[in-house]
Scaffold this motif. Structure first.
Motif, PDB file in Angstrom:
ATOM      1  N   LEU A 129      42.708  37.349  39.426  1.00  0.00           N
ATOM      2  CA  LEU A 129      42.587  37.207  37.972  1.00  0.00           C
ATOM      3  C   LEU A 129      43.062  35.840  37.476  1.00  0.00           C
ATOM      4  O   LEU A 129      42.664  35.384  36.404  1.00  0.00           O
ATOM      5  CB  LEU A 129      43.372  38.332  37.273  1.00  0.00           C
ATOM      6  CG  LEU A 129      42.805  39.728  37.527  1.00  0.00           C
ATOM      7  CD1 LEU A 129      43.717  40.796  36.947  1.00  0.00           C
ATOM      8  CD2 LEU A 129      41.392  39.855  36.935  1.00  0.00           C
ATOM      9  N   TYR A 130      43.885  35.182  38.273  1.00  0.00           N
ATOM     10  CA  TYR A 130      44.390  33.851  37.909  1.00  0.00           C
ATOM     11  C   TYR A 130      43.239  32.873  37.681  1.00  0.00           C
ATOM     12  O   TYR A 130      43.111  32.254  36.626  1.00  0.00           O
ATOM     13  CB  TYR A 130      45.320  33.344  39.025  1.00  0.00           C
ATOM     14  CG  TYR A 130      45.686  31.882  38.939  1.00  0.00           C
ATOM     15  CD1 TYR A 130      46.772  31.465  38.170  1.00  0.00           C
ATOM     16  CD2 TYR A 130      44.959  30.901  39.633  1.00  0.00           C
ATOM     17  CE1 TYR A 130      47.110  30.117  38.090  1.00  0.00           C
ATOM     18  CE2 TYR A 130      45.287  29.570  39.557  1.00  0.00           C
ATOM     19  CZ  TYR A 130      46.361  29.175  38.786  1.00  0.00           C
ATOM     20  OH  TYR A 130      46.684  27.850  38.703  1.00  0.00           O
ATOM     21  N   THR A 163      39.335  35.029  24.691  1.00  0.00           N
ATOM     22  CA  THR A 163      39.149  35.597  26.026  1.00  0.00           C
ATOM     23  C   THR A 163      40.222  35.106  26.989  1.00  0.00           C
ATOM     24  O   THR A 163      40.619  35.822  27.906  1.00  0.00           O
ATOM     25  CB  THR A 163      37.751  35.247  26.570  1.00  0.00           C
ATOM     26  OG1 THR A 163      36.820  35.348  25.498  1.00  0.00           O
ATOM     27  CG2 THR A 163      37.359  36.187  27.682  1.00  0.00           C
ATOM     28  N   LEU A 164      40.690  33.884  26.759  1.00  0.00           N
ATOM     29  CA  LEU A 164      41.807  33.370  27.560  1.00  0.00           C
ATOM     30  C   LEU A 164      43.009  34.310  27.446  1.00  0.00           C
ATOM     31  O   LEU A 164      43.644  34.657  28.454  1.00  0.00           O
ATOM     32  CB  LEU A 164      42.175  31.958  27.076  1.00  0.00           C
ATOM     33  CG  LEU A 164      43.459  31.352  27.628  1.00  0.00           C
ATOM     34  CD1 LEU A 164      43.296  31.013  29.106  1.00  0.00           C
ATOM     35  CD2 LEU A 164      43.836  30.080  26.856  1.00  0.00           C
ATOM     36  N   GLN A 222      40.143  33.448  37.233  1.00  0.00           N
ATOM     37  CA  GLN A 222      39.246  33.872  36.146  1.00  0.00           C
ATOM     38  C   GLN A 222      39.801  33.475  34.778  1.00  0.00           C
ATOM     39  O   GLN A 222      39.075  32.964  33.927  1.00  0.00           O
ATOM     40  CB  GLN A 222      39.068  35.396  36.183  1.00  0.00           C
ATOM     41  CG  GLN A 222      38.166  35.835  37.333  1.00  0.00           C
ATOM     42  CD  GLN A 222      38.024  37.352  37.374  1.00  0.00           C
ATOM     43  OE1 GLN A 222      38.163  38.034  36.377  1.00  0.00           O
ATOM     44  NE2 GLN A 222      37.733  37.867  38.567  1.00  0.00           N
ATOM     45  N   ALA A 223      41.100  33.705  34.589  1.00  0.00           N
ATOM     46  CA  ALA A 223      41.705  33.373  33.296  1.00  0.00           C
ATOM     47  C   ALA A 223      41.662  31.862  33.048  1.00  0.00           C
ATOM     48  O   ALA A 223      41.408  31.404  31.931  1.00  0.00           O
ATOM     49  CB  ALA A 223      43.148  33.878  33.254  1.00  0.00           C
ATOM     50  N   ARG A 224      41.885  31.106  34.092  1.00  0.00           N
ATOM     51  CA  ARG A 224      41.932  29.648  33.934  1.00  0.00           C
ATOM     52  C   ARG A 224      40.600  29.061  33.464  1.00  0.00           C
ATOM     53  O   ARG A 224      40.560  28.043  32.786  1.00  0.00           O
ATOM     54  CB  ARG A 224      42.367  28.995  35.249  1.00  0.00           C
ATOM     55  CG  ARG A 224      43.848  29.189  35.483  1.00  0.00           C
ATOM     56  CD  ARG A 224      44.396  28.275  36.551  1.00  0.00           C
ATOM     57  NE  ARG A 224      44.066  26.860  36.377  1.00  0.00           N
ATOM     58  CZ  ARG A 224      44.522  26.102  35.395  1.00  0.00           C
ATOM     59  NH1 ARG A 224      45.298  26.610  34.475  1.00  0.00           N
ATOM     60  NH2 ARG A 224      44.180  24.829  35.323  1.00  0.00           N
ATOM     61  N   GLU A 240      49.551  31.095  24.592  1.00  0.00           N
ATOM     62  CA  GLU A 240      48.104  31.173  24.366  1.00  0.00           C
ATOM     63  C   GLU A 240      47.797  31.769  22.989  1.00  0.00           C
ATOM     64  O   GLU A 240      46.839  31.365  22.322  1.00  0.00           O
ATOM     65  CB  GLU A 240      47.442  32.014  25.461  1.00  0.00           C
ATOM     66  CG  GLU A 240      47.460  31.322  26.823  1.00  0.00           C
ATOM     67  CD  GLU A 240      46.938  32.220  27.943  1.00  0.00           C
ATOM     68  OE1 GLU A 240      46.763  31.710  29.050  1.00  0.00           O
ATOM     69  OE2 GLU A 240      46.704  33.418  27.682  1.00  0.00           O
ATOM     70  N   THR A 285      43.084  37.546  26.547  1.00  0.00           N
ATOM     71  CA  THR A 285      42.894  38.875  27.159  1.00  0.00           C
ATOM     72  C   THR A 285      42.836  38.772  28.681  1.00  0.00           C
ATOM     73  O   THR A 285      43.367  39.644  29.380  1.00  0.00           O
ATOM     74  CB  THR A 285      41.614  39.544  26.626  1.00  0.00           C
ATOM     75  OG1 THR A 285      40.513  38.645  26.783  1.00  0.00           O
ATOM     76  CG2 THR A 285      41.763  39.903  25.151  1.00  0.00           C
ATOM     77  N   SER A 286      42.231  37.719  29.213  1.00  0.00           N
ATOM     78  CA  SER A 286      42.189  37.632  30.685  1.00  0.00           C
ATOM     79  C   SER A 286      43.564  37.345  31.262  1.00  0.00           C
ATOM     80  O   SER A 286      43.863  37.767  32.370  1.00  0.00           O
ATOM     81  CB  SER A 286      41.228  36.563  31.208  1.00  0.00           C
ATOM     82  OG  SER A 286      40.407  36.090  30.246  1.00  0.00           O
ATOM     83  N   THR A 287      44.378  36.589  30.526  1.00  0.00           N
ATOM     84  CA  THR A 287      45.735  36.355  31.034  1.00  0.00           C
ATOM     85  C   THR A 287      46.549  37.636  30.964  1.00  0.00           C
ATOM     86  O   THR A 287      47.344  37.936  31.866  1.00  0.00           O
ATOM     87  CB  THR A 287      46.414  35.228  30.231  1.00  0.00           C
ATOM     88  OG1 THR A 287      45.544  34.104  30.196  1.00  0.00           O
ATOM     89  CG2 THR A 287      47.725  34.808  30.883  1.00  0.00           C
ATOM     90  N   CYS A 306      54.642  35.024  32.846  1.00  0.00           N
ATOM     91  CA  CYS A 306      53.325  35.445  32.375  1.00  0.00           C
ATOM     92  C   CYS A 306      53.396  35.846  30.895  1.00  0.00           C
ATOM     93  O   CYS A 306      52.520  35.494  30.108  1.00  0.00           O
ATOM     94  CB  CYS A 306      52.808  36.605  33.232  1.00  0.00           C
ATOM     95  SG  CYS A 306      50.998  36.697  33.253  1.00  0.00           S
TER      96      CYS A 306
END
Lengths: 434, 375
Positions: free
Chosen positions: B172-173, B149-150, B175-177, B240, B152-154, B233
């Motif tokens: 979104l930053y 999920t890390l 959230q990904a973290r 990741e 996909t969220s990144t 990014c």
């Protein structure tokens, strides 16, 4: 105790700015003998350490009354057996101060420091109408092997005092280094005073009195008190422990290893500045330890982080404390017994092309971290070296890969050039202010 | 504690100084070692496993001044009493596992005497414990899921950056973290990978070395630009993905899990509390929450085992966790700063941070006691 008047000692301080051959205190050298040491068991001035004597040479007196020679080939307080306590100050010269005022202050400091290291007061005052010359708190305390070491920061050689041509090429501010989070209130300085003694009061007294002599000329940047030595600097000293609970400095350069000192600690003929010969570079780093986090780590991991056993201090490759670590030894799973990111591996000369530094740090605490509510303390790291880039090389590696980084952060920093030792009649600053 | 996951190191840890690890109520066996010019034979020479106190006395040996307990192969000093001149006595205490040892007194005519500890080894046997091995398997799944999920969220954040939508990218930053901050101790095992993903500005040697999350944070909140962000990014996602591959092949053990939980809360207490972690974005509270969640995942997985070995510790951890939840509850907001669900951390002032820290420290201290209970 022979009462003397202030004028015999510090007469004319403040009037003596203009290029006098000797500072005002220097003029009064030897005019009194007012021992600070209790019980008459003083080690008076006529001990070892005349011209040519190494400051690393023999001490006089014994136990708490021990003194170390002020004069010698090198400044005392470097290879001198590490005393138990430290007082360290970084100071900056005030705006508008002239070259002569700085020079005179260094001369005054020389005279005062030389006296204090013999157990004498800065000056004796019996005049009830004047404030005492010496602040007095060390009266009756044994000298505890007091040494006073002075260093010059890179900023002293800017355009203020005409010293640019006297700046040694290696004396440039340390570059940004990994795993540091420097508090601007604990960085840099034009001058530093390192005072070490087995008695904290005596060390503090030395810094306080030198700073007092400098009022109106210099101002404190920052100051630190060290309450326990974390390195031994001679073979005869047992290895002390740092606040992590581990023995520290087992593989430090020792005073007896004169070949290593010449190679890695003392500035020699390679220098571009004559006045630095016999000197060294002092790197100070205020290192916060996240002690509560460390205390929560299980013992096996603590030992893996350091690379030594906690109790005996033996390398994880076996043997006892002073057994040479075997960095090649592997366990039955093929992993190095001293892990790849263990502190003693990354700091070792074996893994750094032979590079070494002389460490002389102290544990410190400044109470409580105001935000975290945890202990604000750790290691006040001091190291001496031939060139500052020795530290930079080591810290680039340690700051990036050391397993210990999880538990420490460098939060203060200073670099100072420590000139060579003085002969009787010479003063700090000689060679710079020609 | 970032060394343990991939191939735990087998350092001989047979002996633990008593002062550091005395099991409450454990029985102590006393062994007397009398040093003479002839030797230092221990009495008795055989004891049962557990806590052993060695009392060492130098009777009359001028040439011998110490006695040591060493491992059977002589390679490791486990305990020692040095500097004993004739007439002096001293000693040391240890917790000893079954096996062969040597009492050693250099300088005596017989320097080495065998010493035996009997009994059943308390070697680490979690693999035969269904509760613990089940917990380890579930933890591996948790790590894999969060890492996936890390990524996909990144990628979603990168898409917003590529679209030039800075406001969306900032949301979104945080959230990904969250997904990284739940599993960070595992990621830290692969040293440079963690630095490439999560190094802070002060961790790197040169400012230009900064990359990963905190470079993007710096660009968006401090420099206030998306210029250059796209490449950073993309590289972050690549790192990741490397992490995802590594964790899918990694194996864990209960001690790794337990200490990882402590590490998460150490990290929260050390760098989140001060605001160092998210110094540009002030989004420390959601990642603080993620640290707590990652730690509680471990605790909940180990709880059935801990319930048997130390129910009091379970109760204490639950109680202290509740205090942490209550403390951060105050800072929840809807939708919150950058839709994080929390207020901006800069509005949490020093006295409040200090209060939070005290509660978190206590929680971490309790968590650190798990590792000794699950081996």
């Amino acid at each position: 105790v022979i009462p003397v008047s202030r004028r015999q000692l510090l007469g004319g301080l403040g009037l003596a700015g203009a290029g006098v051959a000797l500072g005002p205190m220097a003029a009064a050298l030897g005019s009194v003998a007012a021992p600070v040491v209790a019980g008459g068991a003083t080690s008076d001035g006529a001990t070892s350490g005349g011209p040519g004597g190494g400051a690393s040479g023999g001490s006089s007196g014994s136990g708490a009354n021990r003194t170390y020679p002020f004069y010698g080939d090198h400044q005392a307080g470097i290879v001198t057996p590490a005393q138990d306590r430290l007082a360290f100050a970084s100071l900056s010269v005030l705006d508008g101060i002239t070259r002569n005022e700085v020079r005179t202050l260094l001369r005054d400091w020389t005279v005062a420091a030389e006296r204090m290291t013999r157990g004498q007061m800065v000056g004796e005052t019996t005049d009830l109408d004047t404030p005492p010359l010496d602040t007095g708190e060390a009266m009756g305390s044994a000298v505890g092997g007091l040494t006073v070491t002075i260093g010059y920061g890179p900023s002293l050689f800017d355009d203020r005092f005409g010293l640019a041509a006297k700046k040694p090429a290696p004396l440039v501010d340390l570059p940004p280094l990994p795993n540091e989070n420097l508090d601007p209130a604990f960085v840099g300085g034009d001058l530093c005073i390192q005072a070490c003694s087995d008695d904290p009061l005596v060390a503090f007294h030395a810094v306080r009195n030198l700073a007092r002599l400098g009022l109106g000329v210099v101002d404190y940047n920052w100051m630190e008190l060290g309450f326990g030595k974390t390195s031994s600097t001679t073979d005869s000293q047992a290895t002390p422990r740092n606040l992590l609970g581990f023995k520290d400095g087992t593989r430090n350069i020792k005073a007896e290893q004169t070949d290593l000192l010449d190679r890695y600690v003392w500035v020699g003929n390679e220098t571009d500045q004559d006045w630095m010969k016999g000197g060294s570079y002092l790197v100070a780093r205020r290192i916060q330890m996240f002690l509560e986090n460390w205390d929560r780590d299980y013992l096996e991991d603590q030992q893996n982080v350091i690379g030594r056993t906690k109790t005996a201090g033996a390398p994880l490759s076996g043997g006892r404390e002073f057994t040479t670590p075997n960095f090649h030894k592997k366990n039955d799973q093929g992993q190095p017994v001293i892990p790849a990111n263990a502190h003693i591996r990354l700091a070792s000369h074996e893994e750094n092309d032979g590079l070494r530094i002389l460490r002389r740090g102290y544990s410190f605490t400044d109470g409580i971290d105001p935000v975290r509510g945890t202990l604000m303390g750790g290691l006040f790291f001091i190291a001496f070296m031939k060139r500052p880039d020795q530290f930079v090389t080591l810290q680039r590696k340690l700051g990036t890969d050391d397993a210990l980084n999880e538990y420490i952060q460098h939060i203060g920093s200073g670099l100072f050039a420590v000139q060579g030792g003085l002969r009787r009649g010479q003063h700090w600053g000689d060679g710079l202010f020609v | 504690v970032a060394t343990v996951v991939a191939g735990a190191l087998a350092v001989p840890a047979v002996a633990v100084p008593v002062a550091l690890a005395t099991p409450a109520g454990a029985k102590t066996t006393t062994v007397n070692v009398t040093v003479t010019p002839q030797g230092c034979a221990p009495k008795p020479a055989k004891v049962a496993t557990g806590q052993v106190q060695f009392n060492v006395k130098n009777k009359n040996a001028g040439s011998v001044t110490e006695a040591e307990l060493r491992s059977g192969d002589m390679a490791h000093i486990l305990g020692e009493q040095e500097n004993l001149t004739p007439g002096l006595s001293g000693g040391f205490g240890l917790v000893l596992q079954p096996g062969k040892y040597v009492v050693y007194c250099p300088g005596a005519s017989k320097q080495q005497t065998a010493f035996t500890v009997t009994g059943t080894s308390k070697a680490k046997n979690w693999k035969t414990n269904a509760v613990l091995s089940g917990a380890v398997a579930q933890y591996a799944d948790y790590i894999d899921q969060n890492t996936a999920t890390l990524v996909t969220s990144t990628q979603a954040m990168c898409a917003a950056i590529d679209a030039g939508d800075q406001a969306q990218a900032e949301k979104l930053y945080a959230q990904a973290r969250m997904f990284y901050e739940r599993i960070e101790p595992v990621a830290e095992v692969w040293g440079t990978l963690d630095a490439n993903i999560d190094a802070r500005a002060n961790d790197v040697a040169k400012p230009s070395d900064l990359k990963g999350f905190h470079k993007l944070e710096q660009l968006m909140w401090s420099t206030n630009t998306l210029d250059g962000a796209s490449a950073y990014c993309t590289e972050l996602v690549q790192n990741e993905q490397k992490l995802a591959t590594l964790v899918s092949n990694a194996s864990y053990d209960p001690i790794t899990m337990a200490t990882g939980a402590t590490d998460l809360i150490n990290e929260a207490a050390t760098s989140k509390i001060t605001g160092e972690e998210e110094r540009y974005s002030n989004t420390d509270l959601p990642v603080f929450q993620a640290n707590v969640e990652g730690a509680m995942e471990v605790f909940n997985l180990l709880k059935p085992a801990l319930q048997k070995t130390n129910p009091a510790l379970v109760a204490q951890i639950q109680q202290r966790y509740q205090k942490v939840e209550n403390a951060i509850e105050k800072y929840k907001a809807t939708p919150g700063y950058d839709t994080t669900g929390y207020v901006e951390y800069s509005t949490v002032l020093t006295p409040q941070r200090r209060q939070l820290s005290t509660i978190v420290q206590a929680f971490a201290e309790s968590l650190s006691k798990m590792s000794g209970q699950v081996s």
